[in-house]
Design a protein around this motif. Sequence first.
Motif, PDB file in Angstrom:
ATOM      1  N   THR A  65       0.853  -1.179   0.000  1.00 26.43           N
ATOM      2  CA  THR A  65       0.000   0.000   0.000  1.00 26.43           C
ATOM      3  C   THR A  65       0.890   1.230   0.000  1.00 26.43           C
ATOM      4  O   THR A  65       1.820   1.323   0.798  1.00 26.43           O
ATOM      5  N   ILE A  66       0.616   2.150  -0.898  1.00 29.41           N
ATOM      6  CA  ILE A  66       1.354   3.404  -0.964  1.00 29.41           C
ATOM      7  C   ILE A  66       0.375   4.517  -0.625  1.00 29.41           C
ATOM      8  O   ILE A  66      -0.684   4.633  -1.229  1.00 29.41           O
ATOM      9  N   VAL A  67       0.728   5.316   0.371  1.00 27.39           N
ATOM     10  CA  VAL A  67      -0.126   6.422   0.809  1.00 27.39           C
ATOM     11  C   VAL A  67       0.421   7.702   0.186  1.00 27.39           C
ATOM     12  O   VAL A  67       1.603   8.006   0.318  1.00 27.39           O
ATOM     13  N   THR A  68      -0.439   8.441  -0.496  1.00 20.63           N
ATOM     14  CA  THR A  68      -0.007   9.681  -1.145  1.00 20.63           C
ATOM     15  C   THR A  68      -0.883  10.840  -0.713  1.00 20.63           C
ATOM     16  O   THR A  68      -1.981  10.647  -0.193  1.00 20.63           O
ATOM     17  N   GLY A  69      -0.401  12.036  -0.938  1.00 20.92           N
ATOM     18  CA  GLY A  69      -1.178  13.228  -0.629  1.00 20.92           C
ATOM     19  C   GLY A  69      -0.268  14.437  -0.541  1.00 20.92           C
ATOM     20  O   GLY A  69       0.943  14.340  -0.710  1.00 20.92           O
ATOM     21  N   THR A  76       1.268  10.592   7.449  1.00 21.78           N
ATOM     22  CA  THR A  76       2.098   9.880   8.420  1.00 21.78           C
ATOM     23  C   THR A  76       1.321   9.617   9.701  1.00 21.78           C
ATOM     24  O   THR A  76       1.416   8.522  10.275  1.00 21.78           O
ATOM     25  N   SER A  77       0.534  10.567  10.146  1.00 24.69           N
ATOM     26  CA  SER A  77      -0.252  10.372  11.368  1.00 24.69           C
ATOM     27  C   SER A  77      -1.244   9.224  11.208  1.00 24.69           C
ATOM     28  O   SER A  77      -1.383   8.377  12.110  1.00 24.69           O
ATOM     29  N   ILE A  78      -1.916   9.177  10.083  1.00 27.65           N
ATOM     30  CA  ILE A  78      -2.867   8.090   9.820  1.00 27.65           C
ATOM     31  C   ILE A  78      -2.123   6.762   9.747  1.00 27.65           C
ATOM     32  O   ILE A  78      -2.562   5.745  10.298  1.00 27.65           O
ATOM     33  N   LEU A  79      -0.963   6.766   9.095  1.00 28.59           N
ATOM     34  CA  LEU A  79      -0.184   5.543   8.948  1.00 28.59           C
ATOM     35  C   LEU A  79       0.302   5.020  10.297  1.00 28.59           C
ATOM     36  O   LEU A  79       0.208   3.825  10.578  1.00 28.59           O
ATOM     37  N   ILE A  80       0.795   5.906  11.152  1.00 22.10           N
ATOM     38  CA  ILE A  80       1.256   5.487  12.478  1.00 22.10           C
ATOM     39  C   ILE A  80       0.098   4.903  13.280  1.00 22.10           C
ATOM     40  O   ILE A  80       0.238   3.871  13.943  1.00 22.10           O
ATOM     41  N   ASP A  81      -1.061   5.529  13.212  1.00 22.31           N
ATOM     42  CA  ASP A  81      -2.247   5.007  13.898  1.00 22.31           C
ATOM     43  C   ASP A  81      -2.614   3.617  13.367  1.00 22.31           C
ATOM     44  O   ASP A  81      -2.892   2.696  14.144  1.00 22.31           O
ATOM     45  N   TYR A  97       8.246   4.105   6.871  1.00 24.83           N
ATOM     46  CA  TYR A  97       7.545   5.358   6.619  1.00 24.83           C
ATOM     47  C   TYR A  97       8.514   6.495   6.888  1.00 24.83           C
ATOM     48  O   TYR A  97       9.573   6.300   7.479  1.00 24.83           O
ATOM     49  N   SER A  98       8.181   7.677   6.396  1.00 16.57           N
ATOM     50  CA  SER A  98       9.116   8.805   6.422  1.00 16.57           C
ATOM     51  C   SER A  98       8.498  10.046   7.051  1.00 16.57           C
ATOM     52  O   SER A  98       7.970  10.908   6.347  1.00 16.57           O
ATOM     53  N   PRO A  99       8.585  10.176   8.382  1.00 16.07           N
ATOM     54  CA  PRO A  99       8.079  11.403   9.009  1.00 16.07           C
ATOM     55  C   PRO A  99       9.052  12.569   8.757  1.00 16.07           C
ATOM     56  O   PRO A  99      10.255  12.370   8.586  1.00 16.07           O
ATOM     57  N   ARG A 100       8.479  13.760   8.742  1.00 19.94           N
ATOM     58  CA  ARG A 100       9.297  14.960   8.540  1.00 19.94           C
ATOM     59  C   ARG A 100      10.126  15.261   9.779  1.00 19.94           C
ATOM     60  O   ARG A 100       9.714  14.983  10.902  1.00 19.94           O
ATOM     61  N   ILE A 101      11.283  15.858   9.568  1.00 22.02           N
ATOM     62  CA  ILE A 101      12.089  16.420  10.649  1.00 22.02           C
ATOM     63  C   ILE A 101      11.790  17.917  10.631  1.00 22.02           C
ATOM     64  O   ILE A 101      12.057  18.594   9.639  1.00 22.02           O
ATOM     65  N   ILE A 102      11.207  18.406  11.724  1.00 21.69           N
ATOM     66  CA  ILE A 102      10.798  19.810  11.784  1.00 21.69           C
ATOM     67  C   ILE A 102      11.637  20.521  12.846  1.00 21.69           C
ATOM     68  O   ILE A 102      11.726  20.059  13.984  1.00 21.69           O
TER      69      ILE A 102
END
Length: 128
Positions: A65-69, A76-81, A97-102
Motif C-alpha cells: 500500500t502506498i499512501v499519497t497526498g 504519516t499520522s494516519i499511517l502510524i495510527d 515510513y518517512s516522518p518529517r524532521i521539523i
Amino acid sequence: FMARSAFKQVPEALEIAFQSLPVIIANLPDARTFLQNPGSVIRLLIRYADNRFNDLVGKKLASVTIVTGEVAEGKTSILIDLILRLKKKKMNIGGVYSPRIIENGQTVGYKLVSVETGEQLNYLKMKQ
C-alpha cells in the motif's frame, strides 16, 4: 478500470511475474548453452514456473500500500495510527515510513522509520 473489467487479475499477475523474474534470470544458462540446447532451457523454465505456481496456490501474496497526498495532510499520522492498530491485532506488517524532521517550524528533512523495529535514521536532512 481493471478492478471492474476482465483485466482485474492483471495487476496480481504482474506482481507475481516481477517477483519471479530475478530468480528466472539468475537461473538462465549462458547464451551458448541456450542456443545449443534450447529445449532443456525451456523445460527448466516451465518446471520453475510450475513450482512457483504450486507455491502460490492457496497463499495470499503480501500486498503493498502506498499512501499519497499533499504535504502536511496527515498521511504519516494516519499511517502510524494504522500501524499501532494492526500490531495490536498481532498482524504481520512491515515496511518503512518517512516522518518529517521539523526544526523551528520548518521541514528540514525526513527520517526513515522501520515499521517492524521502530529503528530510525535520518534519510534526508538539510545542512545548517
